[in-house]
Design a protein around this motif. Structure first.
Motif, short mmCIF file in Angstrom:
data_model
loop_
_atom_site.label_atom_id
_atom_site.label_comp_id
_atom_site.label_asym_id
_atom_site.label_seq_id
_atom_site.Cartn_x
_atom_site.Cartn_y
_atom_site.Cartn_z
N ARG A 120 2.75 -0.06 -9.43
CA ARG A 120 3.88 0.79 -9.49
C ARG A 120 3.72 1.45 -9.79
NH1 ARG A 120 9.23 0.27 -5.89
NH2 ARG A 120 9.53 -0.43 -8.27
N CYS A 121 3.78 1.63 -11.54
CA CYS A 121 4.40 2.70 -12.78
C CYS A 121 2.83 2.79 -12.68
CB CYS A 121 4.54 1.36 -14.04
SG CYS A 121 6.90 1.16 -13.52
N LEU A 122 2.06 1.89 -13.52
CA LEU A 122 0.76 2.06 -13.92
C LEU A 122 -0.55 3.00 -12.90
CD1 LEU A 122 -0.45 -0.86 -14.89
CD2 LEU A 122 0.23 0.84 -16.39
N PRO A 142 -6.43 9.17 -3.57
CA PRO A 142 -5.05 7.52 -3.50
C PRO A 142 -5.32 6.69 -3.25
CG PRO A 142 -5.01 9.39 -1.91
CD PRO A 142 -6.01 9.52 -2.68
N GLN A 143 -6.25 6.15 -2.44
CA GLN A 143 -6.55 5.07 -2.43
C GLN A 143 -7.00 4.57 -3.30
OE1 GLN A 143 -4.59 3.35 0.91
NE2 GLN A 143 -5.47 2.19 0.05
N GLU A 144 -8.02 5.25 -3.48
CA GLU A 144 -9.16 4.71 -4.71
C GLU A 144 -8.06 4.58 -5.63
OE1 GLU A 144 -12.81 6.56 -7.43
OE2 GLU A 144 -12.54 7.71 -5.83
N ASN A 175 0.59 -1.34 -0.08
CA ASN A 175 -0.18 -0.22 -0.18
C ASN A 175 0.87 1.43 -0.11
OD1 ASN A 175 -2.68 0.70 -0.06
ND2 ASN A 175 -2.16 1.49 1.58
N LYS A 176 1.66 1.13 0.63
CA LYS A 176 2.80 2.87 1.24
C LYS A 176 3.69 2.18 -0.46
CE LYS A 176 5.73 5.32 3.86
NZ LYS A 176 6.92 5.00 5.24
N VAL A 177 3.70 1.50 -0.95
CA VAL A 177 4.86 1.85 -2.04
C VAL A 177 4.22 2.17 -3.40
CG1 VAL A 177 5.61 0.15 -3.90
CG2 VAL A 177 6.46 -0.55 -1.60
N LEU A 178 2.70 2.10 -3.33
CA LEU A 178 1.76 2.68 -4.48
C LEU A 178 1.37 3.60 -4.09
CD1 LEU A 178 -0.47 -0.54 -5.44
CD2 LEU A 178 1.70 0.09 -6.07
N LEU A 179 0.90 4.40 -3.09
CA LEU A 179 0.96 5.71 -2.62
C LEU A 179 1.73 6.80 -2.94
CD1 LEU A 179 -1.39 4.86 0.53
CD2 LEU A 179 -2.13 6.17 -1.39
N VAL A 220 -5.56 0.15 -8.82
CA VAL A 220 -4.33 -0.52 -10.48
C VAL A 220 -4.26 -2.43 -9.47
CG1 VAL A 220 -2.38 0.32 -8.70
CG2 VAL A 220 -2.70 0.11 -11.14
N LEU A 221 -4.23 -2.22 -8.58
CA LEU A 221 -3.93 -3.89 -7.61
C LEU A 221 -5.06 -4.32 -8.56
CD1 LEU A 221 -3.26 -3.71 -3.70
CD2 LEU A 221 -1.99 -4.23 -5.67
N GLU A 222 -5.73 -4.01 -8.77
CA GLU A 222 -6.59 -4.93 -9.90
C GLU A 222 -6.92 -4.90 -11.20
OE1 GLU A 222 -9.59 -6.86 -8.32
OE2 GLU A 222 -10.46 -5.62 -6.06
N ALA A 223 -6.34 -4.44 -11.42
CA ALA A 223 -5.71 -4.54 -12.86
C ALA A 223 -4.81 -4.93 -13.30
CB ALA A 223 -5.97 -3.31 -13.06
#
Length: 252
Positions: A156-158, A119-121, A104-108, A126-129
């Motif tokens: 993380r890129c997307l 951000p959380q949305e 979560n932190k890596v992606l935020l 992207v995790l679903e994607a």
């Protein structure tokens, strides 16, 4: 009027070191990548392909020649806006993720850097994607398989909604059984999001799975650019390209 290519290299030249010990790593490399295209750079280790990718990504600012994005020359020192538009997926998914930070932190973090809303949305979407789901938010990298870590790295890129992904051997650190899953994921994401890819690999089969056109590199130079259909059929004109194809078939 024909639009300019999404990415273009014009006379790219890269040296490392000085004097007698200087290494001329990339020599007068030029190619174009159309919007929405997947373009491959292939060659043996040391051929210069990853060095080209690092120059495009902004990780190596020391080069001669020009790199263009949609017809506009990129400055050697990239600004923050560039990194919103172009992101890089690295070879080692474990090394590219912070071992002490939850997914979560890596992606935020990139969302905070670029000041994006919801951000959380965005993280959940992207995790679903990438085929993981929101339960993976609270895991650490060491709790994930190699394929799951690479999915997080892609997420993380997307999460910044870029238009370009630069792929540096994105499946070479993974088991063969997982490689196809990641390649299929990348193919689906490109189609769904209209992404443009430059993919570096030494594996011709991996490049042929994802790319429509390839440039074959040897000794820092592009010796040939051919469609993947010709690559699969063994129709290469340069002696080095034919040698590489023969070696690839021998290893298959």
């Amino acid at each position: 009027m024909t639009p300019p290519p999404a990415l273009e290299a014009v006379g790219l030249d890269i040296h490392f070191g000085h004097g007698a010990r200087a290494n001329h790593a990339v020599k007068d490399v030029s190619f174009k990548v159309g919007k929405g295209e997947a373009f491959g750079l292939i060659g043996e280790s040391g051929s210069g392909k990853s060095t080209v990718l690092r120059a495009f990504s902004g990780l190596n600012e020391q080069y001669d020649g020009a790199l263009l994005l949609h017809g506009q020359e990129l400055p050697h020192h990239r600004d923050k806006a560039f990194f919103r538009r172009a992101q890089m997926v690295f070879q080692d998914p474990y090394g590219s993720l912070h071992p002490r930070k939850m997914v979560n932190k890596v992606l935020l973090e990139p969302l905070a850097i670029h000041g994006l809303d919801r951000p959380q949305e965005r993280v959940d979407a992207v995790l679903e994607a990438v085929g993981l789901g929101t339960a993976f938010r609270y895991r650490y990298p060491h709790q994930l398989s190699g394929g799951q870590r690479q999915r997080v790295a892609i997420a993380r890129c997307l999460v910044l909604e870029p238009e370009i992904l630069l792929l540096d051997e994105p499946t070479s650190a993974l088991d063969v059984s997982v490689q196809a899953e990641i390649l299929n994921l990348l193919a689906r994401l490109r189609q769904e999001r209209g992404l443009t890819y430059i993919m570096v690999s030494h594996d011709l089969a991996v490049v042929a799975h994802l790319c429509s056109r390839v440039a074959i590199m040897n000794g820092g130079e592009i010796v040939e650019q051919i469609p993947v259909a010709d690559l699969r059929a063994g129709r290469a004109s340069h002696p080095y390209s034919r040698e590489l194809l023969a070696a690839s078939r021998g290893a298959a």
